[in-house]
Design an enzyme around this catalytic site. Structure first.
Site, PDB file in Angstrom:
ATOM      1  N   HIS A  34     -36.952 -13.815  38.377  1.00 55.99           N
ATOM      2  CA  HIS A  34     -35.610 -13.671  37.739  1.00 55.99           C
ATOM      3  C   HIS A  34     -34.468 -14.340  38.454  1.00 55.99           C
ATOM      4  O   HIS A  34     -34.626 -14.179  39.777  1.00 55.99           O
ATOM      5  CB  HIS A  34     -35.523 -12.272  37.501  1.00 55.99           C
ATOM      6  CG  HIS A  34     -34.239 -12.215  36.577  1.00 55.99           C
ATOM      7  ND1 HIS A  34     -33.897 -12.591  35.411  1.00 55.99           N
ATOM      8  CD2 HIS A  34     -33.228 -11.659  36.848  1.00 55.99           C
ATOM      9  CE1 HIS A  34     -32.987 -12.394  34.827  1.00 55.99           C
ATOM     10  NE2 HIS A  34     -32.251 -11.458  35.521  1.00 55.99           N
TER      11      HIS A  34
ATOM     12  N   HIS B 210     -26.134 -12.889  35.436  1.00 56.80           N
ATOM     13  CA  HIS B 210     -27.532 -13.241  34.772  1.00 56.80           C
ATOM     14  C   HIS B 210     -27.702 -12.988  33.249  1.00 56.80           C
ATOM     15  O   HIS B 210     -27.134 -12.052  32.900  1.00 56.80           O
ATOM     16  CB  HIS B 210     -28.655 -12.799  35.751  1.00 56.80           C
ATOM     17  CG  HIS B 210     -28.691 -11.085  35.801  1.00 56.80           C
ATOM     18  ND1 HIS B 210     -29.644 -10.436  35.376  1.00 56.80           N
ATOM     19  CD2 HIS B 210     -27.852 -10.145  36.222  1.00 56.80           C
ATOM     20  CE1 HIS B 210     -29.486  -9.009  35.411  1.00 56.80           C
ATOM     21  NE2 HIS B 210     -28.414  -8.996  35.803  1.00 56.80           N
TER      22      HIS B 210
ATOM     23  N   CYS C 178     -32.699 -16.881  31.504  1.00 60.72           N
ATOM     24  CA  CYS C 178     -31.813 -16.642  33.117  1.00 60.72           C
ATOM     25  C   CYS C 178     -31.927 -18.098  33.832  1.00 60.72           C
ATOM     26  O   CYS C 178     -31.064 -18.427  34.256  1.00 60.72           O
ATOM     27  CB  CYS C 178     -32.805 -15.879  33.932  1.00 60.72           C
ATOM     28  SG  CYS C 178     -34.236 -16.325  34.343  1.00 60.72           S
TER      29      CYS C 178
END
Length: 335
Positions: free
Chosen positions: A282, A299, A230
């Site tokens: 994240h 993502h 990510c």
């Protein structure tokens, strides 16, 4: 009598100083052993001296990164009595002696060297002998298949060499990432200032750069369309589209964010999420959707195993909390 009460009591001064020095040295030794277990190396050392009249622990020497230095200083502070402080004015971050261009292809940086050559308890190499003859580097046993730190492309260079063991060198990338590589490096060079763009042009360029990764496999430590995580996706796209070199890890990227001045939802916003079935902190990027006013999040999802673009509302519904960094802040970030 407590340690705090002993310090300053003349008859016990020397005993107290020796006790505190022993405690600090144990803490340093434990930290070096922990670094060796995790990374296969402990880096340059820190030195400490107790100054009871100032109620201070004076620390000098080098650390490989600001994060490592901050962690070491926090550990040392925890060993001190109440009212004592750590004086770290004499510390510094180890600086590369030379910077090298990256060769064509992908240069992978690993958490630890895959092969060790020990010489009298300290590791030496041609690089180390030429530029760092007085530095010793400690290493422990390292298994093959070390963790991948990041992947670099030629335009990500140069990298600075900090140490070398056999055919592996420890380098620092422009984004601050440390790692070991066996890849052949290019010639010595100097860093080049990145070219930046306006917000409007940046949004379009960032969108194109990100969408080229759609469907790419999720690979922890990866930064290329062959495999990406990510933060690697965000760093790679921001670097290629905007000329901004963000840190490698999402928590460090988030640390650059100031308090938002507008709500989430503008294209180009970096979105940091917790509790979305992904790793903590994240990160993804908000893009324009197909319909007017619609927003998506692109993502690299470890849960899905690939880079996905999904409705922003759908991603937010899985989170326990989130924070965003505006595109304007990204463009203003130092490189």
């Amino acid at each position: 009598m407590t340690l705090e009460a002993q310090v300053g009591a003349r008859p016990d001064w020397r005993v107290t100083v020796m006790t505190l020095e022993a405690r600090v040295q144990r803490a340093l030794a434990e930290r070096r052993r922990a670094l060796q277990r995790r990374f296969g190396w402990a880096g340059p050392g820190l030195r400490c001296g107790v100054e009871p009249r100032r109620r201070a622990l004076v620390v000098s020497g080098e650390a490989l990164s600001r994060r490592a230095l901050a962690a070491a200083l926090a550990q040392l502070q925890a060993e001190l009595p109440d009212g004592w402080s750590v004086d770290a004015a004499g510390t510094q971050i180890a600086a590369p002696q030379r910077w090298f261009a990256l060769a064509p292809g992908v240069t992978r940086l690993w958490r630890a060297p895959p092969r060790l050559d020990m010489v009298g308890g300290a590791c030496r190499s041609e690089h180390a002998r030429e530029g760092m003859a007085d530095r010793a580097w400690d290493f422990g046993h390292v298994r093959e298949g070390s963790e991948l730190c990041t992947e670099l492309l030629p335009g990500d260079g140069p990298v600075g060499v900090l140490a070398a063991v056999g055919d592996s060198v420890l380098v620092r990338a422009r984004d601050g990432t440390l790692g070991w590589t066996r890849a052949r490096l290019g010639p010595t060079t100097a860093a080049q200032a990145p070219t930046r763009c306006s917000r409007a042009a940046g949004e379009a360029a960032l969108t194109r750069a990100l969408r080229r990764f759609r469907g790419a496999q999720y690979v922890l430590g990866g930064t290329t369309p062959l495999g990406v995580d990510c933060s690697g996706l965000v760093q790679r796209a921001v670097r290629s589209a905007l000329g901004v070199v963000l840190p490698r890890h999402s928590s460090d990227q988030l640390a650059l964010a100031a308090a938002p001045v507008r709500p989430l939802g503008e294209p180009g916003d970096l979105l940091f999420l917790w509790g979305a079935g992904e790793a903590a902190c994240h990160v993804g990027v908000v893009l324009r959707g197909a319909r007017a006013g619609a927003r998506t999040l692109i993502h690299a999802s470890s849960r899905r195993g690939r880079v996905i673009e999904e409705p922003l509302e759908q991603a937010l519904a899985r989170t326990s909390r989130w924070r965003h960094m505006e595109l304007e802040q990204v463009l203003a970030s130092p490189s």
